[in-house]
Design an enzyme around this catalytic site. Structure first.
Site, PDB file in Angstrom:
ATOM      1  N   TYR A   1     -13.026  -0.238   1.413  1.00 27.22           N
ATOM      2  CA  TYR A   1     -11.652  -0.724   2.125  1.00 27.22           C
ATOM      3  C   TYR A   1     -11.943  -2.272   2.271  1.00 27.22           C
ATOM      4  CZ  TYR A   1      -8.261  -1.450   6.036  1.00 27.22           C
ATOM      5  OH  TYR A   1      -7.194  -1.912   6.795  1.00 27.22           O
TER       6      TYR A   1
HETATM    7  N1  NAD Z   1      -2.805  -0.205  11.957  1.00 21.68           N
HETATM    8  C1  NAD Z   1      -4.048  -0.970  12.198  1.00 21.68           C
HETATM    9  O1  NAD Z   1      -4.820  -1.121  13.029  1.00 21.68           O
HETATM   10  C2  NAD Z   1      -4.234  -1.920  11.012  1.00 21.68           C
HETATM   11  C3  NAD Z   1      -5.347  -3.028  11.102  1.00 21.68           C
HETATM   12  C4  NAD Z   1      -5.749  -3.774  10.057  1.00 21.68           C
HETATM   13  C5  NAD Z   1      -4.867  -3.882   9.101  1.00 21.68           C
HETATM   14  N2  NAD Z   1      -3.968  -2.684   8.785  1.00 21.68           N
HETATM   15  C6  NAD Z   1      -3.193  -2.742   7.489  1.00 21.68           C
HETATM   16  O2  NAD Z   1      -1.728  -2.879   7.617  1.00 21.68           O
HETATM   17  C7  NAD Z   1      -1.278  -1.974   6.641  1.00 21.68           C
HETATM   18  C8  NAD Z   1      -0.381  -0.901   7.179  1.00 21.68           C
HETATM   19  O3  NAD Z   1      -0.992  -0.056   7.950  1.00 21.68           O
HETATM   20  P1  NAD Z   1      -0.664   1.026   9.247  1.00 21.68           P
HETATM   21  O4  NAD Z   1      -1.626   1.063  10.042  1.00 21.68           O
HETATM   22  O5  NAD Z   1       0.697   0.726   9.155  1.00 21.68           O
HETATM   23  O6  NAD Z   1      -0.839   2.312   8.158  1.00 21.68           O
HETATM   24  P2  NAD Z   1       0.094   3.594   8.196  1.00 21.68           P
HETATM   25  O7  NAD Z   1      -0.420   4.821   7.452  1.00 21.68           O
HETATM   26  O8  NAD Z   1       0.823   3.834   9.505  1.00 21.68           O
HETATM   27  O9  NAD Z   1       1.439   3.025   7.363  1.00 21.68           O
HETATM   28  C9  NAD Z   1       1.067   2.839   5.803  1.00 21.68           C
HETATM   29  C10 NAD Z   1       2.367   3.194   5.015  1.00 21.68           C
HETATM   30  O10 NAD Z   1       2.074   3.022   3.613  1.00 21.68           O
HETATM   31  C11 NAD Z   1       2.285   3.803   3.022  1.00 21.68           C
HETATM   32  N3  NAD Z   1       1.627   4.160   1.662  1.00 21.68           N
HETATM   33  C12 NAD Z   1       0.424   4.296   1.515  1.00 21.68           C
HETATM   34  N4  NAD Z   1      -0.258   4.471   0.306  1.00 21.68           N
HETATM   35  C13 NAD Z   1       1.044   4.170  -0.465  1.00 21.68           C
HETATM   36  C14 NAD Z   1       1.148   4.126  -1.808  1.00 21.68           C
HETATM   37  N5  NAD Z   1       0.440   4.333  -2.715  1.00 21.68           N
HETATM   38  N6  NAD Z   1       2.496   3.662  -2.126  1.00 21.68           N
HETATM   39  C15 NAD Z   1       3.517   3.434  -1.297  1.00 21.68           C
HETATM   40  N7  NAD Z   1       3.373   3.792   0.057  1.00 21.68           N
HETATM   41  C16 NAD Z   1       2.124   3.860   0.433  1.00 21.68           C
HETATM   42  C17 NAD Z   1       2.337   5.264   3.699  1.00 21.68           C
HETATM   43  O11 NAD Z   1       3.050   6.132   3.255  1.00 21.68           O
HETATM   44  C18 NAD Z   1       2.695   4.690   5.120  1.00 21.68           C
HETATM   45  O12 NAD Z   1       4.149   4.391   5.531  1.00 21.68           O
HETATM   46  C19 NAD Z   1      -2.228  -1.436   5.720  1.00 21.68           C
HETATM   47  O13 NAD Z   1      -2.524  -2.274   4.657  1.00 21.68           O
HETATM   48  C20 NAD Z   1      -3.685  -1.541   6.475  1.00 21.68           C
HETATM   49  O14 NAD Z   1      -4.602  -1.598   5.889  1.00 21.68           O
HETATM   50  C21 NAD Z   1      -3.682  -1.945   9.729  1.00 21.68           C
END
Ligand code: NAD
Length: 282
Positions: free
Chosen positions: A180
């Site tokens: 990751y």
């Molecule tokens: N939520 C957190 O605390 C957090 C912290 C740091 C970074 N992030 C990053 O933020 C971004 C969003 O994360 P989140 O927490 O909202 O996650 P989430 O799982 O709530 O949403 C992610 C979205 O991406 C979509 N997705 C996943 N794989 C996919 C693919 N191959 N093709 C198309 N769509 C795809 C999922 O279906 C989902 O709708 C990510 O890149 C994650 O690494 C999140």
């Protein structure tokens, strides 16, 4: 006039979580939207917002899907002004994992988080080059800051990084998520290289490096039943989306913007980024 009136924003992974909040914030600033996701909830995005929305089921790790999303967006709107590379997945991985697991994890994590951003960048950059303008925001993680990146180590006063001045850690996420974190460091590498290469073409490229933010992903880590005090600590996706709008409005390039639990969610002052060196005159 709103910031993005007449503009077009493409957000990946917008069905739920942060991507959903990013899409809504961009629409609230006047942008017409193109959104994609593998989840069926994408079909409902925008029923409650007052903006044009093109919804596409697509997998960001598949080149043909990415080409289709970008081609459909250009055909529909004729331009792409903002690309938010948000789609992402998480899974635990360790350097000691067996080969079958580690190869599957590699394709899942690197394929979605890094290759997805890479493919969308390659597909959208030619359109932005022709326009002579554009914004790309790569959604990373605070892991690339909490490892103690050189900039943070040198700037004890970083307003929104609780790790500033602390000893570096091998990866911000720890040893149980090497892939990751590698995917997110890779996204940061793309951010800095693109920022340097594209600045003279009017294209700005930045990364956002937030910590725990309420989303489907974060809730899944807690079996969708987080302890109330834990849930109360999390940052809100709408606040991170506001930070992204502030970043686009600011017009800087080559920066990576942190946001940490318990700290103000504010755009820091512009700063020289040691990774994006000024071009030397020839
Ligand atoms: N939520 C957190 O605390 C957090 C912290 C740091 C970074 N992030 C990053 O933020 C971004 C969003 O994360 P989140 O927490 O909202 O996650 P989430 O799982 O709530 O949403 C992610 C979205 O991406 C979509 N997705 C996943 N794989 C996919 C693919 N191959 N093709 C198309 N769509 C795809 C999922 O279906 C989902 O709708 C990510 O890149 C994650 O690494 C999140």
């Amino acid at each position: 006039m709103a910031l993005l009136d007449g503009k077009v924003a493409l957000v990946t992974g917008a069905a739920v979580g942060l991507g959903n909040a990013f899409a809504k914030a961009l629409a609230a600033e006047g942008a017409r939207l193109s959104v994609c996701d593998v989840r069926e909830e994408i079909d409902a995005l925008g029923v409650d917002i007052d903006s044009e929305v093109l919804r596409i089921r697509a997998d960001v790790s598949i080149a043909a899907d990415v080409q289709r999303v970008v081609a459909d967006t250009e055909k529909t709107y004729g331009r792409i002004d903002v690309l938010v590379n948000n789609a992402g997945v998480w899974a635990g991985s360790r350097p000691t994992d067996d080969l079958d697991k580690t190869l599957a994890d590699y394709d899942y994590l690197i394929g979605t988080n890094l290759k997805g951003s890479f493919l969308f960048g390659r597909a959208v950059i030619p359109i932005m080059l022709a326009q002579g303008d554009g914004d790309i925001v790569n959604i990373c993680t605070d892991h690339v800051q909490t490892c103690g990146s050189p900039w943070q180590l040198d700037h004890d006063d970083a307003p929104n990084c609780p790790w500033a001045g602390q000893p570096p850690r091998p990866t911000g996420g720890g040893p149980g998520m090497d892939l990751y974190d590698a995917s997110k460091w890779g996204q940061l590498g793309l951010t800095f290289a693109w920022a340097q290469a594209l600045e003279r073409h009017g294209i700005r490229v930045n990364a956002m490096c937030m910590g725990a933010t309420d989303s489907y992903m974060l809730r899944s880590f807690h079996n969708f039943e987080p302890a109330p005090e834990e849930e109360a600590r999390w940052m809100k996706a709408a606040d991170i989306a506001r930070l992204m709008i502030d970043l686009i409005r600011d017009g800087r390039t080559g920066d990576y913007i942190g946001a940490a639990v318990g700290h103000p969610i504010v755009l820091p002052p512009r700063r020289a980024n040691p990774y994006v060196l000024p071009r030397k005159p020839r």
